[in-house]
Design a protein around this motif. Structure first.
Motif, PDB file in Angstrom:
ATOM      1  N   MET A  23     106.172 -17.013 -21.625  1.00  0.00           N
ATOM      2  CA  MET A  23     106.830 -16.832 -22.914  1.00  0.00           C
ATOM      3  C   MET A  23     106.568 -18.025 -23.818  1.00  0.00           C
ATOM      4  O   MET A  23     106.348 -17.887 -25.019  1.00  0.00           O
ATOM      5  CB  MET A  23     108.335 -16.638 -22.717  1.00  0.00           C
ATOM      6  CG  MET A  23     108.708 -15.344 -22.015  1.00  0.00           C
ATOM      7  SD  MET A  23     108.318 -13.882 -23.000  1.00  0.00           S
ATOM      8  CE  MET A  23     109.628 -13.966 -24.211  1.00  0.00           C
ATOM      9  N   ASP A  24     106.575 -19.228 -23.211  1.00  0.00           N
ATOM     10  CA  ASP A  24     106.307 -20.431 -24.003  1.00  0.00           C
ATOM     11  C   ASP A  24     104.922 -20.367 -24.626  1.00  0.00           C
ATOM     12  O   ASP A  24     104.718 -20.731 -25.784  1.00  0.00           O
ATOM     13  CB  ASP A  24     106.420 -21.684 -23.127  1.00  0.00           C
ATOM     14  CG  ASP A  24     107.876 -22.006 -22.791  1.00  0.00           C
ATOM     15  OD1 ASP A  24     108.758 -21.470 -23.486  1.00  0.00           O
ATOM     16  OD2 ASP A  24     108.105 -22.777 -21.842  1.00  0.00           O
ATOM     17  N   LYS A  25     103.924 -19.878 -23.846  1.00  0.00           N
ATOM     18  CA  LYS A  25     102.562 -19.792 -24.360  1.00  0.00           C
ATOM     19  C   LYS A  25     102.481 -18.793 -25.509  1.00  0.00           C
ATOM     20  O   LYS A  25     101.786 -19.004 -26.494  1.00  0.00           O
ATOM     21  CB  LYS A  25     101.609 -19.379 -23.237  1.00  0.00           C
ATOM     22  CG  LYS A  25     101.360 -20.481 -22.222  1.00  0.00           C
ATOM     23  CD  LYS A  25     100.386 -20.022 -21.153  1.00  0.00           C
ATOM     24  CE  LYS A  25     100.137 -21.129 -20.132  1.00  0.00           C
ATOM     25  NZ  LYS A  25      99.204 -20.690 -19.065  1.00  0.00           N
ATOM     26  N   ILE A  26     103.196 -17.673 -25.350  1.00  0.00           N
ATOM     27  CA  ILE A  26     103.161 -16.644 -26.384  1.00  0.00           C
ATOM     28  C   ILE A  26     103.731 -17.166 -27.689  1.00  0.00           C
ATOM     29  O   ILE A  26     103.223 -16.904 -28.771  1.00  0.00           O
ATOM     30  CB  ILE A  26     103.936 -15.385 -25.916  1.00  0.00           C
ATOM     31  CG1 ILE A  26     103.185 -14.713 -24.763  1.00  0.00           C
ATOM     32  CG2 ILE A  26     104.128 -14.403 -27.066  1.00  0.00           C
ATOM     33  CD1 ILE A  26     103.951 -13.580 -24.117  1.00  0.00           C
ATOM     34  N   PHE A  27     104.810 -17.938 -27.576  1.00  0.00           N
ATOM     35  CA  PHE A  27     105.511 -18.366 -28.776  1.00  0.00           C
ATOM     36  C   PHE A  27     105.204 -19.804 -29.176  1.00  0.00           C
ATOM     37  O   PHE A  27     105.871 -20.367 -30.028  1.00  0.00           O
ATOM     38  CB  PHE A  27     107.023 -18.178 -28.588  1.00  0.00           C
ATOM     39  CG  PHE A  27     107.421 -16.724 -28.524  1.00  0.00           C
ATOM     40  CD1 PHE A  27     107.451 -15.963 -29.681  1.00  0.00           C
ATOM     41  CD2 PHE A  27     107.728 -16.121 -27.315  1.00  0.00           C
ATOM     42  CE1 PHE A  27     107.807 -14.616 -29.636  1.00  0.00           C
ATOM     43  CE2 PHE A  27     108.080 -14.786 -27.264  1.00  0.00           C
ATOM     44  CZ  PHE A  27     108.115 -14.026 -28.424  1.00  0.00           C
ATOM     45  N   ASP A  28     104.180 -20.411 -28.540  1.00  0.00           N
ATOM     46  CA  ASP A  28     103.770 -21.754 -28.945  1.00  0.00           C
ATOM     47  C   ASP A  28     103.378 -21.773 -30.416  1.00  0.00           C
ATOM     48  O   ASP A  28     103.693 -22.703 -31.146  1.00  0.00           O
ATOM     49  CB  ASP A  28     102.583 -22.229 -28.099  1.00  0.00           C
ATOM     50  CG  ASP A  28     103.062 -22.913 -26.822  1.00  0.00           C
ATOM     51  OD1 ASP A  28     104.266 -23.197 -26.756  1.00  0.00           O
ATOM     52  OD2 ASP A  28     102.240 -23.136 -25.917  1.00  0.00           O
ATOM     53  N   GLU A  29     102.633 -20.726 -30.835  1.00  0.00           N
ATOM     54  CA  GLU A  29     102.210 -20.623 -32.227  1.00  0.00           C
ATOM     55  C   GLU A  29     103.211 -19.762 -32.989  1.00  0.00           C
ATOM     56  O   GLU A  29     103.560 -18.670 -32.543  1.00  0.00           O
ATOM     57  CB  GLU A  29     100.835 -19.977 -32.326  1.00  0.00           C
ATOM     58  CG  GLU A  29      99.694 -20.839 -31.852  1.00  0.00           C
ATOM     59  CD  GLU A  29      98.366 -20.154 -32.106  1.00  0.00           C
ATOM     60  OE1 GLU A  29      97.560 -20.714 -32.857  1.00  0.00           O
ATOM     61  OE2 GLU A  29      98.166 -19.058 -31.566  1.00  0.00           O
ATOM     62  N   ASN A  30     103.628 -20.234 -34.136  1.00  0.00           N
ATOM     63  CA  ASN A  30     104.518 -19.399 -34.933  1.00  0.00           C
ATOM     64  C   ASN A  30     103.683 -18.397 -35.732  1.00  0.00           C
ATOM     65  O   ASN A  30     102.459 -18.531 -35.842  1.00  0.00           O
ATOM     66  CB  ASN A  30     105.416 -20.259 -35.834  1.00  0.00           C
ATOM     67  CG  ASN A  30     104.620 -21.053 -36.850  1.00  0.00           C
ATOM     68  OD1 ASN A  30     103.727 -20.524 -37.510  1.00  0.00           O
ATOM     69  ND2 ASN A  30     104.950 -22.333 -36.990  1.00  0.00           N
TER      70      ASN A  30
END
Length: 287
Positions: A23-30
């Protein structure tokens, strides 16, 4: 039993940590960063083919004016040069920009005599100063609409093998295909020769099975879209060196087709005809 419960707890904890990392990787980029990255990618792709792009362009959502082949070369981050199959006018250079919106939006933001002809109201395209050599010498389309073209396009795909866009008003699909280096010096002339050859034809009829269906032009001045009885929507196409390339897959008497290739005159077909690969349908020009 305690050991089993301990192992189960460790497994659940490990799974939870793994999911959190994903999840962190998915939402690293806004979303803004992702959109800006897609804009940069479109800029890069547009310029990636130094020989330019074949552009399949159908300006009106109603398709009554048919389709046109344009040739676009994106010279740098700001300048684009257009030529067209419909005119012998010299290459015309103007500017473009890609901006974030619902996705990357490609906008041709300064006037280009070839590309923006399609967006001119009829009030202007009837004026000789705006007309294109080799094309029409009279008004086309309504005074306030012309050919209903536009300036802004949503880019839905950008890769080396094709760029696909949608008109933001018409929602028509616009497809860019890369020009190959071995055809770059001849491709424009070959398309213009096809227009000169096929545009002269008229009085068409479709032959499908044992039946014949007379076809008339949706717009007689452009001769790039056909109507047959019982169909309100035109069969819109572009001229190509091999024949006719249609906007979408069409159907006549149960026979579907997307492209019809030209066959030179033979037998009863004194002007030749256009047909699909299976030869299950013919589009025959009259005398």
């Amino acid at each position: 039993m305690k050991i089993k419960l301990f192992i189960l707890a460790i497994s659940i904890l490990s799974l939870s940590v793994s999911c959190e990392k994903k999840m962190d990787k998915i939402f690293d980029e806004n979303p803004t960063d992702r959109l800006n990255a897609s804009v940069a990618d479109v800029y890069s792709t547009l310029q990636s083919n130094k020989d330019g792009w074949v552009v399949k362009y159908f300006p009106s959502s109603a398709l009554e004016f048919g389709g046109y082949t344009l040739f676009a070369k994106f010279n740098n981050l700001a300048d684009v040069t257009f030529e067209g199959d419909l005119t012998t006018l010299a290459p015309q250079t103007s500017t473009y920009i890609v901006v974030p919106g619902a996705g990357p939006i490609l906008t041709f933001d300064t006037y280009n005599r070839i590309f923006h002809y399609f967006a001119l109201p009829g009030y202007f395209n009837r004026n000789a100063a705006y007309q294109l050599p080799g094309f029409l010498t009279a008004q086309i389309g309504a005074v306030n609409e012309g050919m209903k073209g536009e300036n802004d396009f949503l880019v839905t795909k950008a890769s080396g093998d094709s760029i696909v866009m949608e008109g933001r008003k018409s929602y028509n699909k616009v497809v860019f295909l890369p020009i190959k280096s071995n055809e770059a010096s001849t491709i424009i002339a070959s398309y213009r020769a096809a227009v000169a050859k096929f545009h002269a034809f008229s009085n068409y009829r479709f032959e499908a099975g044992t039946e014949s269906f007379p076809a008339t032009f949706a717009t007689a001045a452009t001769k790039r879209a056909l109507l047959i009885a019982g169909n309100a929507k035109p069969y819109a196409y572009r001229y190509t060196p091999t024949g006719l390339d249609f906007y979408t897959e069409y159907d006549v008497n149960g026979v579907k087709f997307r492209e019809l290739k030209y066959v030179e005159p033979t037998g009863a077909y004194s002007k030749g005809y256009f047909t699909n690969d299976a030869e299950t349908i013919k589009l025959v020009p009259g005398t």
